[in-house]
Design a protein around this motif. Structure first.
Motif, PDB file in Angstrom:
ATOM      1  N   PRO A  53      34.659 -15.565 -24.975  1.00  0.00           N
ATOM      2  CA  PRO A  53      36.071 -15.915 -25.190  1.00  0.00           C
ATOM      3  C   PRO A  53      37.037 -14.783 -24.818  1.00  0.00           C
ATOM      4  CG  PRO A  53      34.766 -16.689 -27.023  1.00  0.00           C
ATOM      5  CD  PRO A  53      33.857 -15.853 -26.183  1.00  0.00           C
ATOM      6  N   ILE A  54      36.651 -13.524 -25.076  1.00  0.00           N
ATOM      7  CA  ILE A  54      37.516 -12.400 -24.702  1.00  0.00           C
ATOM      8  C   ILE A  54      37.671 -12.328 -23.186  1.00  0.00           C
ATOM      9  CG2 ILE A  54      37.674  -9.877 -24.641  1.00  0.00           C
ATOM     10  CD1 ILE A  54      36.403  -9.859 -27.442  1.00  0.00           C
ATOM     11  N   LEU A  55      36.562 -12.488 -22.479  1.00  0.00           N
ATOM     12  CA  LEU A  55      36.620 -12.468 -21.015  1.00  0.00           C
ATOM     13  C   LEU A  55      37.452 -13.635 -20.482  1.00  0.00           C
ATOM     14  CD1 LEU A  55      32.908 -11.527 -20.186  1.00  0.00           C
ATOM     15  CD2 LEU A  55      34.922 -10.045 -20.046  1.00  0.00           C
ATOM     16  N   LEU A  56      37.279 -14.803 -21.084  1.00  0.00           N
ATOM     17  CA  LEU A  56      38.066 -15.966 -20.666  1.00  0.00           C
ATOM     18  C   LEU A  56      39.546 -15.768 -20.957  1.00  0.00           C
ATOM     19  CD1 LEU A  56      35.694 -18.868 -21.790  1.00  0.00           C
ATOM     20  CD2 LEU A  56      36.265 -18.211 -19.451  1.00  0.00           C
ATOM     21  N   TYR A  57      39.848 -15.100 -22.083  1.00  0.00           N
ATOM     22  CA  TYR A  57      41.254 -14.828 -22.411  1.00  0.00           C
ATOM     23  C   TYR A  57      41.906 -13.967 -21.322  1.00  0.00           C
ATOM     24  CZ  TYR A  57      45.162 -12.168 -24.194  1.00  0.00           C
ATOM     25  OH  TYR A  57      46.381 -11.549 -24.303  1.00  0.00           O
ATOM     26  N   PHE A  58      41.209 -12.902 -20.909  1.00  0.00           N
ATOM     27  CA  PHE A  58      41.772 -12.038 -19.873  1.00  0.00           C
ATOM     28  C   PHE A  58      41.906 -12.778 -18.543  1.00  0.00           C
ATOM     29  CE2 PHE A  58      40.343  -8.550 -22.716  1.00  0.00           C
ATOM     30  CZ  PHE A  58      41.572  -7.898 -22.828  1.00  0.00           C
ATOM     31  N   LEU A  59      40.980 -13.685 -18.277  1.00  0.00           N
ATOM     32  CA  LEU A  59      41.090 -14.502 -17.071  1.00  0.00           C
ATOM     33  C   LEU A  59      42.317 -15.399 -17.148  1.00  0.00           C
ATOM     34  CD1 LEU A  59      40.010 -15.618 -14.401  1.00  0.00           C
ATOM     35  CD2 LEU A  59      38.574 -17.194 -15.736  1.00  0.00           C
ATOM     36  N   LEU A  60      42.496 -16.069 -18.283  1.00  0.00           N
ATOM     37  CA  LEU A  60      43.654 -16.951 -18.456  1.00  0.00           C
ATOM     38  C   LEU A  60      44.965 -16.165 -18.430  1.00  0.00           C
ATOM     39  CD1 LEU A  60      42.311 -19.335 -21.265  1.00  0.00           C
ATOM     40  CD2 LEU A  60      42.615 -19.873 -18.840  1.00  0.00           C
ATOM     41  N   LYS A  61      44.945 -14.966 -18.999  1.00  0.00           N
ATOM     42  CA  LYS A  61      46.147 -14.144 -18.990  1.00  0.00           C
ATOM     43  C   LYS A  61      46.504 -13.723 -17.571  1.00  0.00           C
ATOM     44  CE  LYS A  61      48.406 -10.276 -21.277  1.00  0.00           C
ATOM     45  NZ  LYS A  61      48.293  -9.185 -22.269  1.00  0.00           N
ATOM     46  N   SER A  62      45.480 -13.372 -16.777  1.00  0.00           N
ATOM     47  CA  SER A  62      45.742 -12.972 -15.389  1.00  0.00           C
ATOM     48  C   SER A  62      46.256 -14.141 -14.562  1.00  0.00           C
ATOM     49  CB  SER A  62      44.462 -12.400 -14.759  1.00  0.00           C
ATOM     50  OG  SER A  62      43.485 -13.410 -14.596  1.00  0.00           O
ATOM     51  N   LEU A  63      45.910 -15.360 -14.963  1.00  0.00           N
ATOM     52  CA  LEU A  63      46.372 -16.563 -14.269  1.00  0.00           C
ATOM     53  C   LEU A  63      47.717 -17.059 -14.813  1.00  0.00           C
ATOM     54  CD1 LEU A  63      42.988 -18.520 -14.042  1.00  0.00           C
ATOM     55  CD2 LEU A  63      44.151 -17.290 -12.191  1.00  0.00           C
ATOM     56  N   GLY A  64      48.214 -16.365 -15.845  1.00  0.00           N
ATOM     57  CA  GLY A  64      49.496 -16.750 -16.423  1.00  0.00           C
ATOM     58  C   GLY A  64      49.433 -17.938 -17.363  1.00  0.00           C
ATOM     59  N   ARG A  65      48.245 -18.265 -17.846  1.00  0.00           N
ATOM     60  CA  ARG A  65      48.096 -19.422 -18.737  1.00  0.00           C
ATOM     61  C   ARG A  65      48.260 -19.053 -20.209  1.00  0.00           C
ATOM     62  NH1 ARG A  65      46.124 -23.936 -16.162  1.00  0.00           N
ATOM     63  NH2 ARG A  65      46.900 -24.898 -18.072  1.00  0.00           N
ATOM     64  N   THR A  66      48.131 -17.779 -20.541  1.00  0.00           N
ATOM     65  CA  THR A  66      48.351 -17.304 -21.909  1.00  0.00           C
ATOM     66  C   THR A  66      49.151 -16.005 -21.842  1.00  0.00           C
ATOM     67  OG1 THR A  66      46.282 -16.037 -21.971  1.00  0.00           O
ATOM     68  CG2 THR A  66      46.204 -18.304 -22.784  1.00  0.00           C
ATOM     69  N   SER A  67      49.842 -15.697 -22.947  1.00  0.00           N
ATOM     70  CA  SER A  67      50.630 -14.457 -22.987  1.00  0.00           C
ATOM     71  C   SER A  67      50.073 -13.459 -23.987  1.00  0.00           C
ATOM     72  CB  SER A  67      52.087 -14.778 -23.332  1.00  0.00           C
ATOM     73  OG  SER A  67      52.174 -15.465 -24.572  1.00  0.00           O
ATOM     74  N   THR A  68      49.542 -13.949 -25.130  1.00  0.00           N
ATOM     75  CA  THR A  68      48.952 -13.064 -26.132  1.00  0.00           C
ATOM     76  C   THR A  68      47.693 -13.721 -26.694  1.00  0.00           C
ATOM     77  OG1 THR A  68      50.020 -13.969 -28.127  1.00  0.00           O
ATOM     78  CG2 THR A  68      51.288 -12.382 -26.818  1.00  0.00           C
ATOM     79  N   ILE A  69      46.914 -12.920 -27.440  1.00  0.00           N
ATOM     80  CA  ILE A  69      45.686 -13.454 -28.048  1.00  0.00           C
ATOM     81  C   ILE A  69      45.994 -14.418 -29.178  1.00  0.00           C
ATOM     82  CG2 ILE A  69      44.292 -11.455 -27.429  1.00  0.00           C
ATOM     83  CD1 ILE A  69      44.609 -10.501 -30.346  1.00  0.00           C
ATOM     84  N   TYR A  70      47.265 -14.473 -29.627  1.00  0.00           N
ATOM     85  CA  TYR A  70      47.628 -15.338 -30.739  1.00  0.00           C
ATOM     86  C   TYR A  70      48.036 -16.739 -30.302  1.00  0.00           C
ATOM     87  CZ  TYR A  70      47.619 -10.842 -33.101  1.00  0.00           C
ATOM     88  OH  TYR A  70      47.253  -9.604 -33.593  1.00  0.00           O
ATOM     89  N   LEU A  71      48.103 -16.981 -28.977  1.00  0.00           N
ATOM     90  CA  LEU A  71      48.405 -18.319 -28.446  1.00  0.00           C
ATOM     91  C   LEU A  71      49.607 -18.927 -29.162  1.00  0.00           C
ATOM     92  CD1 LEU A  71      44.728 -19.626 -28.257  1.00  0.00           C
ATOM     93  CD2 LEU A  71      46.030 -18.469 -26.466  1.00  0.00           C
ATOM     94  N   LYS A  72      50.775 -18.349 -28.913  1.00  0.00           N
ATOM     95  CA  LYS A  72      51.955 -18.659 -29.715  1.00  0.00           C
ATOM     96  C   LYS A  72      52.499 -20.065 -29.534  1.00  0.00           C
ATOM     97  CE  LYS A  72      53.511 -13.893 -30.232  1.00  0.00           C
ATOM     98  NZ  LYS A  72      54.606 -12.917 -30.020  1.00  0.00           N
ATOM     99  N   SER A  73      52.315 -20.661 -28.361  1.00  0.00           N
ATOM    100  CA  SER A  73      52.856 -22.005 -28.137  1.00  0.00           C
ATOM    101  C   SER A  73      51.734 -23.034 -28.071  1.00  0.00           C
ATOM    102  CB  SER A  73      53.663 -22.045 -26.837  1.00  0.00           C
ATOM    103  OG  SER A  73      52.800 -21.939 -25.714  1.00  0.00           O
ATOM    104  N   THR A  74      52.101 -24.294 -28.301  1.00  0.00           N
ATOM    105  CA  THR A  74      51.085 -25.352 -28.255  1.00  0.00           C
ATOM    106  C   THR A  74      50.531 -25.522 -26.838  1.00  0.00           C
ATOM    107  OG1 THR A  74      52.873 -26.981 -28.010  1.00  0.00           O
ATOM    108  CG2 THR A  74      51.989 -26.624 -30.225  1.00  0.00           C
ATOM    109  N   ASN A  75      51.362 -25.323 -25.834  1.00  0.00           N
ATOM    110  CA  ASN A  75      50.892 -25.451 -24.449  1.00  0.00           C
ATOM    111  C   ASN A  75      49.850 -24.393 -24.108  1.00  0.00           C
ATOM    112  OD1 ASN A  75      52.461 -27.676 -23.817  1.00  0.00           O
ATOM    113  ND2 ASN A  75      54.200 -26.443 -23.127  1.00  0.00           N
ATOM    114  N   GLU A  76      50.041 -23.181 -24.630  1.00  0.00           N
ATOM    115  CA  GLU A  76      49.082 -22.110 -24.393  1.00  0.00           C
ATOM    116  C   GLU A  76      47.732 -22.393 -25.050  1.00  0.00           C
ATOM    117  OE1 GLU A  76      50.284 -18.199 -25.427  1.00  0.00           O
ATOM    118  OE2 GLU A  76      52.042 -18.191 -24.142  1.00  0.00           O
TER     119      GLU A  76
END
Length: 201
Positions: A53-76
């Protein structure tokens, strides 16, 4: 104080909770299991439920799909929750099938149900607290284990209750969630574990 509360949210991130439940199970279960099997399960779960999950988070962040590990919005939340559900399915079918350790099998089935419930809520634009979902699910699992194995773990349950309060306070103080989001998150984690107790207790 803000630093402490923020640290609580970070240290007790939902990603660590499944492995915490597994380690607790192996430490309290009276059943004999070879140490090699326990180590293999723990390492496999560490890779699948924390490292991946940590590796996937960094992948999603690099793709602009997430901004923080707390997933602040429902879309994220939607894509990470889908990926997490896939990971839990992999755990259920490959690491903890129901013919090996039935308690852990249903623990992860409960996690899967909670994750899918949270996904549905995110699609409906409701941001249930994943932190509360994770900690309440583990709390219910601990409570069921104490009954199942007839062991006194009041100290552990008390610590988990305090931890739930600390996490809820942290999320409120950081304005990450509202009271309804925390309450729904709590029951989203607890109810599946409570329901599935019927299949293994």
């Amino acid at each position: 104080m803000k630093f402490i509360l923020k640290s609580i949210s970070f240290i007790f991130h939902p990603v660590i909770m499944p492995l915490l439940g597994v380690i607790f199970y192996f430490s309290k279960s009276p059943r004999y299991l070879p140490m090699e099997i326990i180590q293999a399960k723990v390492v496999s779960l560490f890779i699948l439920t924390i490292l991946l999950p940590i590796l996937l988070y960094f992948l999603l962040k690099s793709l602009g799909r997430t901004s923080t590990i707390y997933l602040k919005s429902t879309n994220e939340r939607i894509l990470p929750l889908i990926l997490n559900a896939i990971i839990i399915l992999l755990v259920v079918y490959r690491v903890l099938p129901n013919d090996e350790i039935i308690e852990l099998y249903y623990f992860f089935i409960g996690i899967l149900i909670s994750t899918l419930s949270c996904l549905v809520l995110a699609i409906l634009k409701f941001k249930a607290s994943i932190h509360m979902m994770a900690v309440s699910g583990v709390f219910m699992f601990f409570l069921a284990l104490s009954i199942h194995f007839s062991i006194n773990i009041n100290g552990s349950l008390a610590i988990m209750a305090v931890l739930m309060g600390a996490i809820a306070t942290s999320r409120l103080h950081l304005k990450a969630h509202t009271y309804p989001e925390l309450i729904i998150g709590f029951f989203t984690g607890l109810i599946p574990q409570l329901f599935l107790v019927n299949y293994w207790l």
